[in-house]
Design a protein around this motif. Structure first.
Motif, PDB file in Angstrom:
ATOM      1  N   THR A 224      37.486  42.110  52.755  1.00 36.25           N
ATOM      2  CA  THR A 224      37.429  42.786  54.046  1.00 36.25           C
ATOM      3  C   THR A 224      38.811  43.332  54.372  1.00 36.25           C
ATOM      4  O   THR A 224      39.809  42.633  54.205  1.00 36.25           O
ATOM      5  N   ALA A 228      40.792  50.703  54.812  1.00 32.45           N
ATOM      6  CA  ALA A 228      40.131  50.867  53.519  1.00 32.45           C
ATOM      7  C   ALA A 228      40.763  51.976  52.683  1.00 32.45           C
ATOM      8  O   ALA A 228      40.753  51.913  51.445  1.00 32.45           O
ATOM      9  N   GLY A 244      37.313  53.170  50.897  1.00 32.35           N
ATOM     10  CA  GLY A 244      37.007  53.775  52.190  1.00 32.35           C
ATOM     11  C   GLY A 244      38.082  54.747  52.629  1.00 32.35           C
ATOM     12  O   GLY A 244      38.930  55.176  51.832  1.00 32.35           O
ATOM     13  N   GLN A 248      39.922  52.729  58.296  1.00 33.07           N
ATOM     14  CA  GLN A 248      38.528  52.312  58.405  1.00 33.07           C
ATOM     15  C   GLN A 248      38.393  50.832  58.027  1.00 33.07           C
ATOM     16  O   GLN A 248      38.988  50.371  57.067  1.00 33.07           O
ATOM     17  N   GLN A 250      36.364  48.000  56.392  1.00 26.45           N
ATOM     18  CA  GLN A 250      35.370  47.991  55.317  1.00 26.45           C
ATOM     19  C   GLN A 250      35.251  46.583  54.746  1.00 26.45           C
ATOM     20  O   GLN A 250      36.241  45.851  54.648  1.00 26.45           O
TER      21      GLN A 250
END
Length: 261
Positions: A224, A228, A244, A248, A250
């Motif tokens: 996590t 991203a 990503g 962001q 992700q």
């Protein structure tokens, strides 16, 4: 005759949760102003205090829903304030927490002594004797049954018995230490990461740009990140790829047998 009625105003005290929300807004604003005055980013403070960036952001915004129990919030406030050069102990003391210590008063209860008559003692004596005879009879019967069963089994079994070790088959030991899931991470930009391997948190924190780390798991590994676009991920022998867009949040899970969830 005229009667006058005086209305009494009842003051309703705010709940502990409301008091905590108000104090958190006040404390969060003070921490935000101190951080801005020192030109520090949340990522820098997160690296210094080892507190996730999302929790620091929730403290500054006074968002109780994104934070854990009040006792942990008080500890985070102290660490955050100390990192900014403030008096963390005094600032954390302003955040109210519930006092769960209960004052238990010993109670004494005096029971009246039982009044037994001679007839009651006689009946109790008979019950004890009957129970003892029953228990002894049951024990003797069980021992006789076990002896007879043992003799019957000895008559049925042949004189030559096999060695217990002859029935033992070698069991091939499997390699339980193998870790089929291997994930390598290269950071193009500073990013916050949380890595969970087989249900246990292997890492959580902010890593600077250029960091290269590798984690392994037996069954699955979950990654996590809140940035991203700044994270390149290589799963086992596959080509490293971006998971990503920049900024962001992700979450990606990698499973064994080359299956990505």
């Amino acid at each position: 005759m005229i009667k006058w009625c005086r209305k009494q105003k009842i003051k309703v005290e705010p709940s502990l949760e409301q008091q905590g929300a108000e104090k958190l807004l006040e404390i969060g604003a003070q921490l935000y102003q101190a951080r801005q005055a020192q030109a520090l980013s949340l990522e820098r403070v997160a690296m210094q205090t080892m507190i996730p960036r999302r929790l620091l952001k929730a403290i500054e915004a006074g968002n109780l829903e994104e934070l854990p129990e009040p006792i942990y919030i008080q500890s985070y406030i102290k660490q955050y304030a100390d990192a900014l050069g403030l008096d963390g102990t005094d600032l954390a003391r302003n955040f109210p927490i519930e006092d769960r210590q209960l004052q238990l008063k010993p109670t004494q209860r005096i029971l009246p002594a039982a009044q037994l008559r001679p007839i009651h003692l006689y009946l109790l004596y008979l019950f004890v004797v009957f129970w003892a005879v029953n228990a002894l009879s049951h024990t003797l019967s069980r021992n006789q049954l076990q002896d007879s069963s043992f003799q019957r089994v000895q008559q049925i079994l042949p004189t030559q018995t096999r060695s217990p070790q002859s029935d033992i088959q070698p069991v091939s030991s499997a390699n339980h230490d193998s870790k089929p899931v291997k994930v390598s991470v290269t950071l193009k930009a500073q990013s916050w990461l949380r890595v969970t391997a087989d249900g246990k948190t292997a890492f959580e924190g902010t890593l600077p740009q250029g960091t290269q780390r590798t984690w392994e798991a037996k069954e699955e590994l979950t990654l996590t990140t809140e940035n991203a676009g700044g994270v390149l991920v290589q799963f086992n022998q596959e080509k490293a790829q971006q998971i990503g867009n920049p900024g962001q949040t992700q979450e990606v899970t990698f499973a064994a047998a080359n299956q990505r969830l």
